[in-house]
Design a protein around this motif. Sequence first.
Motif, PDB file in Angstrom:
ATOM      1  N   GLN A   7     102.952 -18.981   2.660  1.00  0.00           N
ATOM      2  CA  GLN A   7     102.750 -18.341   3.166  1.00  0.00           C
ATOM      3  C   GLN A   7     100.745 -18.572   2.047  1.00  0.00           C
ATOM      4  OE1 GLN A   7     102.051 -13.908   4.029  1.00  0.00           O
ATOM      5  NE2 GLN A   7     104.225 -14.441   5.685  1.00  0.00           N
ATOM      6  N   CYS A 304     103.350 -19.400  15.041  1.00  0.00           N
ATOM      7  CA  CYS A 304     103.545 -17.939  14.309  1.00  0.00           C
ATOM      8  C   CYS A 304     103.258 -16.664  15.133  1.00  0.00           C
ATOM      9  CB  CYS A 304     102.089 -18.758  13.301  1.00  0.00           C
ATOM     10  SG  CYS A 304     101.061 -17.702  12.281  1.00  0.00           S
ATOM     11  N   SER A 333      98.530 -17.708   7.166  1.00  0.00           N
ATOM     12  CA  SER A 333     100.037 -17.446   7.591  1.00  0.00           C
ATOM     13  C   SER A 333     100.609 -18.821   7.929  1.00  0.00           C
ATOM     14  CB  SER A 333     100.060 -16.668   8.081  1.00  0.00           C
ATOM     15  OG  SER A 333     100.127 -15.857   7.803  1.00  0.00           O
TER      16      SER A 333
END
Length: 406
Positions: A7, A304, A333
Amino acid sequence: MSQPNSQTPSNLQYQLDSLDLAGPERNSQLVDLILKEAVRRAASDVHIEPTHRGVEVRYRLDGVLQRVATVNRELAPNVVARLKVQAELLTYRVGIPQEGRIQQALGRYGVEMRVSTFPIIHGEKVVVRLFDATRRVMELDQLGFAPELVSTLQAMLRERTGTILLTGPSGSGKTTTIYACLRQLIKMSGGGRHIVTIEDPVEQVIDGVTPSQARPGTEFDFSRGLRSLLRQDPEVIMIGEVRDAETASIAIEAALTGHLVFTTLHAGSACGVIGRLLDMGIEPYLLTSGVRGILNQRLARRLCPACRRPPEVADAQAALRKGANGQAVGCASCAGTGYQGRLLLAELLTINASLRQAILARSDTSALEVAANEAGRVTISSAAEQAIADWLTTPLEIERVLGPRS
């Protein structure tokens, strides 16, 4: 089937530019940094390619190549030479392809690295494939198959004979699925079945499975090794890949003489596998009797969860036609890609009465598809449409993986 990326977005270019490239350790520092960052980002491949401008460094992340850095053009020979030394290749042979492994990588990075060099007009291109030895071993029901497909596949594993073929492009998870099937067999039999593999290379070592390494171009290629293996009284045989007509013929014959056989064959679809086997000269009656099932699978990038947006088109079919891609946004992320991790799409073809007749008639792939669909099977296209409807991926990603849809 794949682990999500870290991340924390990386800046490999900044790290490479910060190295003291004038020092004597510059080559090892540069290569180590490229490989370590690839492992950190869970890349499956590293591409290092000299161009007229510089050395392009690209990672394959979630199945997609992404450029991550550029190195000065004059450093290309040093980078390639360093990788050759690590992989125990001939540094002075620059005009031929070479393959090797970075043996020490297992302890240093926690992965196995396979190195391939290929001569191009600007020097030598290097591709490093990464195999994470520490990745969690996944069971058959954890791969992401639909529950109905898992049930059908488990029923096939209870059979004592027949061939189960897997197809899909490189990197679609075929080997992971086969090994999950072998682990399921061991669990179901309590280790009481003689299971042997013949591969190039051996991907995993599993307790209860006897692995063997084929060497194409030698006296121990797939076909010769398989013939000898049949004298070892195996009950289950896993063949890494069917690459020629002789291996295909032996595999099908083995399925008809009391063996359960697993193997892979490259084709565009499940019915395309049958077409390829017919083209190889396998008799239709052998296919209808010897093939238990054909599993076709692909891996698509998963949206995502931190930044995905509701689909613009509620109906999956309409979304495919429109090609809407408003859901993939991008954030910290997912390193701005809009995707994180991958999603398994699959179809399992079994030989029904209509398909059997089509095979015996040596029908083309289109006719085989029509016959196969008469039983109402779930195709990989319908699985993709459902994934879009469930807000798991995007129409453009499905088009990238499966091609344009009509």
